[in-house]
Design an enzyme around this catalytic site. Structure first.
Site, mmCIF file in Angstrom:
data_model
loop_
_atom_site.group_PDB
_atom_site.id
_atom_site.type_symbol
_atom_site.label_atom_id
_atom_site.label_comp_id
_atom_site.label_asym_id
_atom_site.label_seq_id
_atom_site.Cartn_x
_atom_site.Cartn_y
_atom_site.Cartn_z
ATOM 1 C CG ASP A 78 46.705 36.463 41.102
ATOM 2 O OD1 ASP A 78 45.816 35.317 41.077
ATOM 3 O OD2 ASP A 78 47.488 36.542 40.221
ATOM 4 C CB CYS A 119 40.354 39.435 38.635
ATOM 5 S SG CYS A 119 39.448 40.996 39.215
ATOM 6 C CG ASP A 120 43.789 38.084 39.676
ATOM 7 O OD1 ASP A 120 43.068 38.109 40.820
ATOM 8 O OD2 ASP A 120 44.704 39.120 39.645
ATOM 9 C CE LYS A 121 47.605 34.952 36.707
ATOM 10 N NZ LYS A 121 47.042 35.634 38.009
ATOM 11 C CB CYS A 192 43.391 46.022 41.819
ATOM 12 S SG CYS A 192 42.806 44.703 43.116
ATOM 13 C CD GLU A 446 50.547 37.571 40.767
ATOM 14 O OE1 GLU A 446 50.071 37.629 39.615
ATOM 15 O OE2 GLU A 446 50.012 38.127 41.644
ATOM 16 C CB SER A 472 51.286 41.133 41.971
ATOM 17 O OG SER A 472 50.379 41.938 41.986
#
Length: 559
Positions: A78, A119-121, A192, A446, A472
């Site tokens: 992202d 991560c993310d999705k 992150c 985002e 985000s």
């Protein structure tokens, strides 16, 4: 075994022949077949090393008496996709990931599954796919990244880098300071380092019982994380043929409830609401968005992590006792957590956390000294959000909990960025970014770039932002997302005009446009939602099938 469908009987001679071509021997056909769903991809910092993690998991599965079959899913970073049309593909990638898990596992009738996301999705996508397959499943993430530090020793992370853009645009930092942040905000592999979406979801995997303790907090690329991989791999072989550990027997109504409790306690990303609503639907759990406010009333916010508190990162939470310590402290208020929930590791939640302790009360607070008496997320309602909107109240300046501002409307994120940089947004304004919802985007971008600009320009305690898009996990400030209905389906956010008064009251859970009913009806009569021109056939299909954010942005399965 479920896999007998592809390996038993003379009718399966050609199937076995193909399997032998992959290296299987006579004795292997009596062993459980384990799917190893790996999200290795070179361009994502949390994933470029997962190929090696997959090798470790497969090695351990073989030693434990199973037969591993590794396959990959796609992934979108992202942060790298942010601020351009690549972000249109981020949320839709969740559906591709879920579909890929379902496809491989069901096409080959594998007995059990171990998922390696980060991560993310990718985390929610894998969870959704695993729920569809409903075999014994263990999740083991790649682990969080270390926090970065400037040359002066100040802790920084990805949110720092995004906000530095706003500071640079205002001349508040030098080129040298900007480069220092760029080179040090993300110091190595891992998701992150703050309580952004990836780490939020990875901690919720612990709360839901589908992962080992430490899944969300033990750093990537450490011996401790490698040992977790081996334990998870051995466990998936142990439970491969045990129906008690089917995914839906672990991730049920109790697990969904517990996930939202810990989300509140730790001030997770607003994206977790979007994903947990979708996960609940896949699990067959009836969970209305309004229940989140009911949970929040009974859950103290006891762990504040970047971006809400820039000095605290996931490694600090791990050092202070991890998610188990958070759950143990929250459980002291009886009845808040469903402590009889079954964990994939074999014990109940109560048993898992019985020996957990807070090792640093400056990092994980006690119930007697919470950051807030209520949870870190809130659902707002009103004429602007009749189906709901989401705010990360844990990351808002106290003076912004009640706000009245003038609407400054933009019909895309790009327009908003241009307007913010161009000085169109001033103290007392409420930035409105619309046509960025699941259908309107399409893909629900985002909004980290515009929110970071606002923070970097030191307007975070003077300006609010509302959008039918999403944020985000690195976002902070008075940023309200997931406004539903969205503009593309005729929601009031699409009817707003510059200068309309927007009213936000976090404590009363209100998001209203101060417009008379007569004026709203007049605007509705003249309104025709904008439809963005896109070339992508995938995004066109997505736009036709996707629900709004209040319903998890899931795809319709029937027309």
């Amino acid at each position: 075994m479920r896999s007998d469908a592809i390996k038993k009987g003379y009718q399966r001679t050609p199937h076995r022949s193909l399997l032998r071509a992959t290296g299987l021997k006579d004795g292997d056909f009596d062993k459980p077949f384990i799917g190893v769903a790996n999200s290795h991809i070179d361009i994502i910092p949390g994933h470029f090393f997962l190929q090696e993690y997959g090798r470790i998991v497969k090695e351990e599965i073989r030693l434990a008496g199973g037969i591993p079959f590794e396959f990959n899913t796609i992934g979108v970073d992202d942060g790298i996709a942010m601020g351009h049309d690549g972000m249109l593909y981020s949320l839709p990638s969740r559906e591709i990931i879920a579909d890929s898990i379902e496809t491989v596992m069901n096409a080959h009738k594998l007995d059990a599954l171990i998922c390696i996301p980060n991560c993310d999705k990718i985390v929610p996508g894998m969870i959704m796919g695993a729920l569809r397959v409903n075999v014994p499943t263990v999740f083991i993430s790649g682990g969080p990244m270390k926090a970065g530090h400037t040359k002066d020793g100040e802790p920084i992370d990805l949110a720092t880098a995004f906000e530095a853009v706003g500071k640079k645009s205002q001349g508040k930092i030098s080129d040298e300071e900007l480069l220092d942040i760029e080179c040090n905000a993300c110091p190595g592999g891992g998701s992150c380092s703050g309580m952004f979406t990836a780490n939020s979801m990875n901690t919720l995997c612990e709360a839901m019982g589908i992962a080992l303790p430490g899944n969300g907090t033990v750093l990537a690329l450490t011996p401790e994380r490698e040992e977790m991989l081996r334990v998870a791999a051995r466990r998936v072989v142990e439970i491969a043929l045990d129906e008690n550990y089917k995914m839906k027997n672990i991730l049920n109504d109790k697990a969904v409830h517990n996930a939202f409790v810990i989300d509140m306690a730790m001030g997770g990303s607003t994206n977790t609401v979007l994903h947990m609503m979708a996960i609940a639907k896949e699990a067959g759990v009836d969970f209305d968005l309004s229940k989140i406010n009911e949970i929040a009333k009974n859950v103290s916010h006891i762990a504040k992590i970047s971006p809400a508190l820039s000095t605290i990162h996931m490694e600090d939470i791990n050092r202070a006792g991890g998610v188990n310590a958070v759950m143990k402290e929250i459980s002291r208020r009886g009845g808040v957590l469903k402590v009889d929930a079954l964990m994939v590791t074999g014990e109940s939640l109560e048993e898992r956390i019985k020996d957990a302790t807070i090792k640093d009360t400056e990092v994980i607070h006690t119930l007697e000294n919470p950051f807030s008496e209520v949870g870190g997320l809130v659902i707002l309602y009103g004429n602007l959000a009749t189906e709901g909107a989401v705010l990360k109240s844990a990351a808002i300046d106290p003076k912004m909990r009640k706000f009245r501002g003038r609407a400054v409307c933009f019909d895309s994120q790009d327009e908003a960025i241009e307007g913010i940089v161009g000085g169109d947004v001033k103290e007392g304004d409420c930035v409105v970014i619309r046509y960025e919802g699941p259908k309107g985007g399409p893909g629900m971008q985002e909004m980290l770039s515009p929110t970071s600009l606002i923070m970097g320009m030191e307007l975070g305690d003077k300006v609010a932002l509302i959008t039918d898009g999403r944020f985000s996990g690195a976002t902070r400030g008075a940023c309200i997302g997931h406004v539903s209905p969205e503009a593309a389906e005729g929601g009031l956010i699409g009817l707003l005009k510059d200068g309309d008064e927007i009213v936000i009251d976090v404590d009363m859970k209100i998001l209203e446009a101060n417009i008379s009913k007569d004026e709203i009806e007049k605007r509705e009569a003249e309104f025709k939602p904008k439809v963005k021109s896109i070339d992508s056939s995938w995004l066109k299909r997505y736009r036709l099938l996707v629900s709004n954010a209040a319903n998890g942005a899931v795809l319709k399965t029937e027309l």
